[in-house]
Design a protein around this motif. Structure first.
Motif, PDB file in Angstrom:
ATOM      1  N   SER A 212     -29.783  63.333  33.895  1.00  0.00           N
ATOM      2  CA  SER A 212     -29.213  64.634  34.235  1.00  0.00           C
ATOM      3  C   SER A 212     -29.602  65.085  35.637  1.00  0.00           C
ATOM      4  O   SER A 212     -28.830  65.738  36.322  1.00  0.00           O
ATOM      5  CB  SER A 212     -29.662  65.681  33.218  1.00  0.00           C
ATOM      6  N   ASP A 213     -30.798  64.699  36.094  1.00  0.00           N
ATOM      7  CA  ASP A 213     -31.249  65.234  37.371  1.00  0.00           C
ATOM      8  C   ASP A 213     -30.585  64.559  38.566  1.00  0.00           C
ATOM      9  O   ASP A 213     -30.540  65.118  39.641  1.00  0.00           O
ATOM     10  CB  ASP A 213     -32.778  65.128  37.471  1.00  0.00           C
ATOM     11  N   ILE A 214     -30.074  63.365  38.396  1.00  0.00           N
ATOM     12  CA  ILE A 214     -29.451  62.704  39.536  1.00  0.00           C
ATOM     13  C   ILE A 214     -27.933  62.611  39.410  1.00  0.00           C
ATOM     14  O   ILE A 214     -27.225  62.525  40.389  1.00  0.00           O
ATOM     15  CB  ILE A 214     -30.050  61.297  39.770  1.00  0.00           C
ATOM     16  N   THR A 215     -27.440  62.599  38.173  1.00  0.00           N
ATOM     17  CA  THR A 215     -25.995  62.451  37.996  1.00  0.00           C
ATOM     18  C   THR A 215     -25.237  63.648  38.564  1.00  0.00           C
ATOM     19  O   THR A 215     -24.186  63.478  39.193  1.00  0.00           O
ATOM     20  CB  THR A 215     -25.656  62.270  36.510  1.00  0.00           C
ATOM     21  N   GLY A 216     -25.749  64.846  38.370  1.00  0.00           N
ATOM     22  CA  GLY A 216     -25.067  66.047  38.874  1.00  0.00           C
ATOM     23  C   GLY A 216     -24.794  65.973  40.367  1.00  0.00           C
ATOM     24  O   GLY A 216     -23.636  66.075  40.790  1.00  0.00           O
ATOM     25  N   PRO A 217     -25.833  65.781  41.194  1.00  0.00           N
ATOM     26  CA  PRO A 217     -25.590  65.668  42.637  1.00  0.00           C
ATOM     27  C   PRO A 217     -24.658  64.513  43.000  1.00  0.00           C
ATOM     28  O   PRO A 217     -23.857  64.630  43.928  1.00  0.00           O
ATOM     29  CB  PRO A 217     -26.997  65.438  43.201  1.00  0.00           C
TER      30      PRO A 217
ATOM     31  N   ILE B 126     -13.466  59.892  40.083  1.00  0.00           N
ATOM     32  CA  ILE B 126     -14.781  60.460  40.390  1.00  0.00           C
ATOM     33  C   ILE B 126     -15.841  59.793  39.520  1.00  0.00           C
ATOM     34  O   ILE B 126     -16.893  59.356  40.013  1.00  0.00           O
ATOM     35  CB  ILE B 126     -14.775  61.988  40.172  1.00  0.00           C
ATOM     36  N   ALA B 127     -15.544  59.695  38.222  1.00  0.00           N
ATOM     37  CA  ALA B 127     -16.498  59.082  37.304  1.00  0.00           C
ATOM     38  C   ALA B 127     -16.796  57.645  37.715  1.00  0.00           C
ATOM     39  O   ALA B 127     -17.951  57.200  37.696  1.00  0.00           O
ATOM     40  CB  ALA B 127     -15.950  59.132  35.881  1.00  0.00           C
TER      41      ALA B 127
ATOM     42  N   TYR C 277     -17.988  66.050  32.102  1.00  0.00           N
ATOM     43  CA  TYR C 277     -17.904  67.397  31.523  1.00  0.00           C
ATOM     44  C   TYR C 277     -19.244  67.898  31.000  1.00  0.00           C
ATOM     45  O   TYR C 277     -19.332  69.004  30.485  1.00  0.00           O
ATOM     46  CB  TYR C 277     -16.811  67.427  30.450  1.00  0.00           C
ATOM     47  N   ASN C 278     -20.299  67.089  31.136  1.00  0.00           N
ATOM     48  CA  ASN C 278     -21.643  67.617  30.931  1.00  0.00           C
ATOM     49  C   ASN C 278     -22.128  68.394  32.145  1.00  0.00           C
ATOM     50  O   ASN C 278     -23.147  69.085  32.083  1.00  0.00           O
ATOM     51  CB  ASN C 278     -22.622  66.464  30.660  1.00  0.00           C
ATOM     52  N   TYR C 279     -21.402  68.276  33.263  1.00  0.00           N
ATOM     53  CA  TYR C 279     -21.878  68.879  34.512  1.00  0.00           C
ATOM     54  C   TYR C 279     -20.908  69.901  35.092  1.00  0.00           C
ATOM     55  O   TYR C 279     -21.291  70.727  35.909  1.00  0.00           O
ATOM     56  CB  TYR C 279     -22.144  67.785  35.549  1.00  0.00           C
TER      57      TYR C 279
ATOM     58  N   SER D 182     -13.538  73.793  38.813  1.00  0.00           N
ATOM     59  CA  SER D 182     -14.887  74.253  39.159  1.00  0.00           C
ATOM     60  C   SER D 182     -15.558  73.298  40.138  1.00  0.00           C
ATOM     61  O   SER D 182     -16.338  73.725  40.992  1.00  0.00           O
ATOM     62  CB  SER D 182     -15.746  74.370  37.898  1.00  0.00           C
ATOM     63  N   LEU D 183     -15.251  72.024  40.005  1.00  0.00           N
ATOM     64  CA  LEU D 183     -15.802  71.038  40.933  1.00  0.00           C
ATOM     65  C   LEU D 183     -15.373  71.386  42.364  1.00  0.00           C
ATOM     66  O   LEU D 183     -16.190  71.414  43.292  1.00  0.00           O
ATOM     67  CB  LEU D 183     -15.274  69.653  40.539  1.00  0.00           C
ATOM     68  N   LEU D 184     -14.102  71.686  42.538  1.00  0.00           N
ATOM     69  CA  LEU D 184     -13.590  72.067  43.859  1.00  0.00           C
ATOM     70  C   LEU D 184     -14.157  73.409  44.309  1.00  0.00           C
ATOM     71  O   LEU D 184     -14.659  73.542  45.423  1.00  0.00           O
ATOM     72  CB  LEU D 184     -12.063  72.137  43.820  1.00  0.00           C
ATOM     73  N   SER D 185     -14.084  74.378  43.430  1.00  0.00           N
ATOM     74  CA  SER D 185     -14.516  75.721  43.778  1.00  0.00           C
ATOM     75  C   SER D 185     -15.996  75.749  44.164  1.00  0.00           C
ATOM     76  O   SER D 185     -16.382  76.379  45.148  1.00  0.00           O
ATOM     77  CB  SER D 185     -14.249  76.650  42.593  1.00  0.00           C
ATOM     78  N   ASP D 186     -16.832  75.047  43.411  1.00  0.00           N
ATOM     79  CA  ASP D 186     -18.265  75.034  43.705  1.00  0.00           C
ATOM     80  C   ASP D 186     -18.551  74.347  45.040  1.00  0.00           C
ATOM     81  O   ASP D 186     -19.436  74.772  45.791  1.00  0.00           O
ATOM     82  CB  ASP D 186     -19.035  74.326  42.576  1.00  0.00           C
TER      83      ASP D 186
END
Lengths: 197, 197
Positions: free
Chosen positions: B9-14, B37-38, B49-51, B57-61
């Motif tokens: 979880s700590d590296i997949t998000g970035p 992307i995946a 979709y865990n992130y 939201s991916l674009l907006s963030d």
DNA sequence: GTCTATAGATCGATAGAC
DNA sequence: GTCTATCGATCTATAGAC
């Protein structure tokens, strides 16, 4: 009388191109479906293929036509003379031409990455032709001693970026007329490329 | 040891955000699939979709983060002083900041139309904040008598368009260093907004 | 937290009737 | 030249096993 079916080959073609231009500019090429374009025109999706072999050609032809128009119009507007006079003419021409067709301009700048490689190269070559026209003016100005920039290519790209930026905010019927806008930008362009005081 | 499955979880998000940024910049938001992307990250599409709750939201963030970074960095770089000094600082800051993150810049300019209305309004407000920062400098310069433009808002947009245009042609390792580019552009910006000779 | 599998929708493009 | 109908691919997002 409005026929709902039948032959319209002479008017359907232009209407398809117009609808595609409007929708591509509004939502982006990749986000627009052939069904949306057909719906705007008032035909079924299959009918589009009487006028274009595929979606890519629709985009490519729009961009090609825009660049052809741009180059032809500038060649008709340009005249020999002192570089600063030609530069002013270029500035006013560029703003006027681009403000008259915002959708085509938007597509030309945003959808390059959606062109297939061969189409991309052809369109890019036309863009370079246009840039070369401005750079030739700046070179002449440097020879004549009126233009002072360390790099005419960079100055060319800077001037075009500044001028095309007008399209992002100008709206017809707003506070300023297109001519007033051109006056303002010509002053900035002149200041940017002429000798510092 | 490379695990092919399990918790990251700590590296997949970035890594997801980085892959999305790269792909959105390269091909456009609408043209990029969650599967692409995946695949870049090395997970299956469902794991994304865990992130993120969804693609939007991916674009907006990404865009929100970019604008937040931009505003924070400029607020840290700006300092009181004569308007022309502040303007030079803005010019050099803008070019350096934008050349360091070309993908985020490209997305910020190209993908506004793919934001849902609420996200669009929020991002647009941040862009206006940034523009207001430059306009305040130009107003100060006019008060001090060093800046001569008929409309500080238009001059603001013209300067930003010219500066951001650097990203369309600059490539690291090319003929000019980023500092040399900034020198050239600062001369043009100064000429564009100061008193005509 | 990631996997496999899939629901449900939509896409570009084509076939064949009229 | 336009229609209806559809093929086959692909999409976002979710469900449930591990």
């Amino acid at each position: 009388m409005a026929r709902t079916q039948g032959s319209h080959s002479d008017i359907t073609g232009p209407r398809i191109r117009a609808a595609a231009e409007r929708l591509f500019a509004r939502h982006g090429y990749a986000a627009v479906s052939m069904r949306q374009i057909a719906s705007e025109v008032g035909v079924q999706a299959g009918a589009l293929y009487n006028y274009t072999p595929d979606k890519q050609s629709l985009l490519s032809d729009l961009m090609q036509g825009h660049m052809d128009d741009l180059l032809a119009a500038w060649r008709a507007a340009d005249r020999p003379g002192p570089a600063l006079e030609r530069l002013e003419r270029f500035t006013r021409f560029h703003i006027a031409f681009h403000l008259e067709r915002p959708d085509a301009v938007f597509i030309a700048y945003m959808e390059l990455r959606n062109l297939e490689p061969e189409n991309f190269r052809r369109i890019e070559a036309l863009r370079r032709d246009y840039e070369d026209g401005l750079e030739a003016i700046l070179r002449q100005g440097r020879d004549e001693g009126d233009v002072s920039v360390p790099d005419t290519k960079i100055a060319t790209l800077a001037v075009i970026a500044m001028l095309t930026g007008v399209n992002t905010w100008y709206r017809a019927g707003g506070r300023l007329s297109a001519t007033e806008v051109a006056d303002i930008y010509w002053n900035m362009v002149r200041g940017a490329v002429t000798l510092p005081r």
